[in-house]
Design a protein around this motif. Structure first.
Motif, PDB file in Angstrom:
ATOM      1  N   ASN A  13       2.159   3.897  10.958  1.00 16.09           N
ATOM      2  CA  ASN A  13       3.036   3.237  10.002  1.00 16.09           C
ATOM      3  C   ASN A  13       3.013   3.925   8.642  1.00 16.09           C
ATOM      4  N   ILE A  14       1.817   4.328   8.188  1.00 11.41           N
ATOM      5  CA  ILE A  14       1.719   5.046   6.918  1.00 11.41           C
ATOM      6  C   ILE A  14       2.430   6.391   7.019  1.00 11.41           C
ATOM      7  N   PHE A  15       2.243   7.087   8.129  1.00 11.32           N
ATOM      8  CA  PHE A  15       2.912   8.365   8.372  1.00 11.32           C
ATOM      9  C   PHE A  15       4.430   8.185   8.334  1.00 11.32           C
ATOM     10  N   ASN A  16       4.923   7.120   8.977  1.00 11.65           N
ATOM     11  CA  ASN A  16       6.364   6.856   9.009  1.00 11.65           C
ATOM     12  C   ASN A  16       6.928   6.582   7.618  1.00 11.65           C
ATOM     13  N   LEU A  17       6.223   5.731   6.860  1.00 10.87           N
ATOM     14  CA  LEU A  17       6.712   5.309   5.543  1.00 10.87           C
ATOM     15  C   LEU A  17       6.693   6.436   4.519  1.00 10.87           C
ATOM     16  N   THR A  18       5.806   7.393   4.708  1.00 11.70           N
ATOM     17  CA  THR A  18       5.654   8.448   3.708  1.00 11.70           C
ATOM     18  C   THR A  18       6.269   9.766   4.169  1.00 11.70           C
ATOM     19  N   LEU A  19       5.634  10.421   5.134  1.00 15.37           N
ATOM     20  CA  LEU A  19       6.060  11.758   5.530  1.00 15.37           C
ATOM     21  C   LEU A  19       7.417  11.749   6.234  1.00 15.37           C
ATOM     22  N   VAL A  20       7.638  10.773   7.132  1.00 11.95           N
ATOM     23  CA  VAL A  20       8.901  10.756   7.883  1.00 11.95           C
ATOM     24  C   VAL A  20      10.074  10.407   6.976  1.00 11.95           C
ATOM     25  N   VAL A  21       9.965   9.299   6.234  1.00 12.53           N
ATOM     26  CA  VAL A  21      11.050   8.913   5.317  1.00 12.53           C
ATOM     27  C   VAL A  21      11.236   9.985   4.251  1.00 12.53           C
ATOM     28  N   GLY A  22      10.121  10.507   3.720  1.00 13.09           N
ATOM     29  CA  GLY A  22      10.199  11.520   2.674  1.00 13.09           C
ATOM     30  C   GLY A  22      10.893  12.781   3.143  1.00 13.09           C
ATOM     31  N   THR A  23      10.530  13.273   4.329  1.00 15.57           N
ATOM     32  CA  THR A  23      11.137  14.491   4.862  1.00 15.57           C
ATOM     33  C   THR A  23      12.629  14.291   5.140  1.00 15.57           C
ATOM     34  N   ALA A  24      12.963  13.161   5.766  1.00 15.88           N
ATOM     35  CA  ALA A  24      14.373  12.873   6.065  1.00 15.88           C
ATOM     36  C   ALA A  24      15.197  12.753   4.778  1.00 15.88           C
ATOM     37  N   ALA A  25      14.621  12.140   3.732  1.00 20.20           N
ATOM     38  CA  ALA A  25      15.337  11.959   2.461  1.00 20.20           C
ATOM     39  C   ALA A  25      15.563  13.284   1.753  1.00 20.20           C
ATOM     40  N   ILE A  26      14.624  14.214   1.886  1.00 19.41           N
ATOM     41  CA  ILE A  26      14.791  15.539   1.271  1.00 19.41           C
ATOM     42  C   ILE A  26      15.916  16.307   1.967  1.00 19.41           C
ATOM     43  N   ILE A  27      16.011  16.172   3.286  1.00 15.63           N
ATOM     44  CA  ILE A  27      17.057  16.853   4.050  1.00 15.63           C
ATOM     45  C   ILE A  27      18.427  16.300   3.707  1.00 15.63           C
ATOM     46  N   PHE A  28      18.533  14.968   3.699  1.00 13.71           N
ATOM     47  CA  PHE A  28      19.802  14.314   3.386  1.00 13.71           C
ATOM     48  C   PHE A  28      19.504  12.926   2.823  1.00 13.71           C
ATOM     49  N   PRO A  29      19.916  12.643   1.580  1.00 13.55           N
ATOM     50  CA  PRO A  29      19.617  11.331   0.969  1.00 13.55           C
ATOM     51  C   PRO A  29      19.984  10.178   1.899  1.00 13.55           C
ATOM     52  N   LEU A  30      19.044   9.240   2.059  1.00 12.38           N
ATOM     53  CA  LEU A  30      19.221   8.159   3.014  1.00 12.38           C
ATOM     54  C   LEU A  30      19.958   6.981   2.383  1.00 12.38           C
ATOM     55  N   LYS A  31      21.092   6.651   2.948  1.00 13.42           N
ATOM     56  CA  LYS A  31      21.833   5.466   2.516  1.00 13.42           C
ATOM     57  C   LYS A  31      21.121   4.229   3.034  1.00 13.42           C
TER      58      LYS A  31
END
Length: 318
Positions: A76-94
């Motif tokens: 869950n910590i991995f998802n909230l930080t690295l996964v969301v963070g990486t996806a947001a850097i690639i394309f801002p998450l609506k």
């Protein structure tokens, strides 16, 4: 040497499986005239949570509670930080309004419920902390409530996306097969990565708790990472974020619910700090999501920095 070869094969299965899975799931969303966020919260999140479920249930059956619980919290910590963070850097998450008002708060509620049920020493004066069978059944009841809400939202928004479904040239048979094929690849890849990464970690002399919080949780979260990153690359930001929110809810309510219903899980005192951090990061994500209803590159960098600092902390703590 064979463990490293199978680890690489697992990564290949994960990446290609996620690519097929996102394509199939997003097309099925249009065919069903259901918003993409709902598909992300259900089919995609349940599919990508299957490695966590498999590993945690097997760990519970083998009396390795520290791996089972550490896997969920670390994932869950991995998802909230690295996964969301990486996806947001690639394309801002609506971020959808309902996600801010209901889905992320529900993730927070599930995390608080986990903290409550594992605090037997503090709340009841017992000698040890356990997540009991009755706690597991409560988690599964919470999951039923969440799924009922998701289905209600899907039915409410079905007509609103009918035009989108008509505009896309897709067929049921093809996309069901593509989705199943992708999900199979994700599950097989996740299993290969987890089993071989765990074997490598044990060879390096890591403790069970640290292995659960790091190698196992990272391995079982790779489907979420690959799926969300792939969704971000395809600009399916609702699936990217919905996948994470849904996966975290499934990890706590379904994975720990089933695991503890099978056998009570003993709680290592060290993981309380990790649960507090999980709660903090969930609140941070909620705050980020309320800023123009999007998670952008700056917020993504902050979340990734959180994860790096967390990794350094737990390695030094061990």
């Amino acid at each position: 040497m064979s463990v490293y070869i199978f680890l690489v094969i697992g990564f290949i299965f994960l990446i290609k499986g996620a690519d097929f899975f996102v394509d199939g799931a997003s097309n099925i969303a249009r065919l069903l005239r259901v918003p993409s966020i709902i598909i992300g919260l259900t089919i995609v999140s349940l599919g990508t949570s299957s490695p966590e479920a498999t590993v945690s249930i097997v760990a519970a059956l083998e009396d390795s509670a520290e791996v089972s619980l550490g896997n969920v919290i670390g994932s869950n910590i991995f998802n909230l930080t690295l996964v969301v963070g990486t996806a947001a850097i690639i394309f801002p998450l609506k971020v959808e309004t309902e996600t801010v008002r209901k889905e992320i708060p529900f993730t927070l509620l599930a995390s608080v419920a986990l903290l409550v049920v594992m605090s037997d020493v503090t709340l009841e004066g017992l000698n040890d902390n356990f997540i009991t069978r009755s706690d597991g059944l409560i988690f599964l009841l919470f999951l039923y409530i969440f799924m009922s809400y998701v289905i209600e939202v899907a039915l409410k928004n079905r007509k609103n996306t009918e035009a989108d479904a008509m505009a896309v040239d897709v067929t049921w048979g093809k996309n069901i097969l593509v989705t199943i094929f992708g999900l199979t690849g994700i599950i097989i890849g996740g299993e290969l990565v987890v089993s071989n990464a765990t074997e490598i970690a044990y060879r390096w002399g890591m403790s069970e708790t640290l292995t659960g919080l790091t190698i196992v949780s990272i391995g079982t979260s790779l489907p979420e990472l690959v799926t969300s990153v792939t969704a971000a690359l395809k600009k399916e930001s609702e699936i990217a974020l919905g996948n994470i929110v849904g996966s975290n809810i499934f990890n706590i309510l379904f994975v720990l619910g089933v695991s503890s219903a099978i056998t009570p899980l003993a709680v290592n005192g060290k993981v309380f700090t990790d649960v507090y951090l999980m709660l903090l990061i969930t609140v941070v994500l909620l705050i980020f999501s309320r800023t123009n209803f999007r998670v952008g590159k700056r917020e993504g960098l902050i979340l990734i920095a959180f994860y790096i600092a967390y990794m350094v902390y737990i390695i030094l703590r061990n």
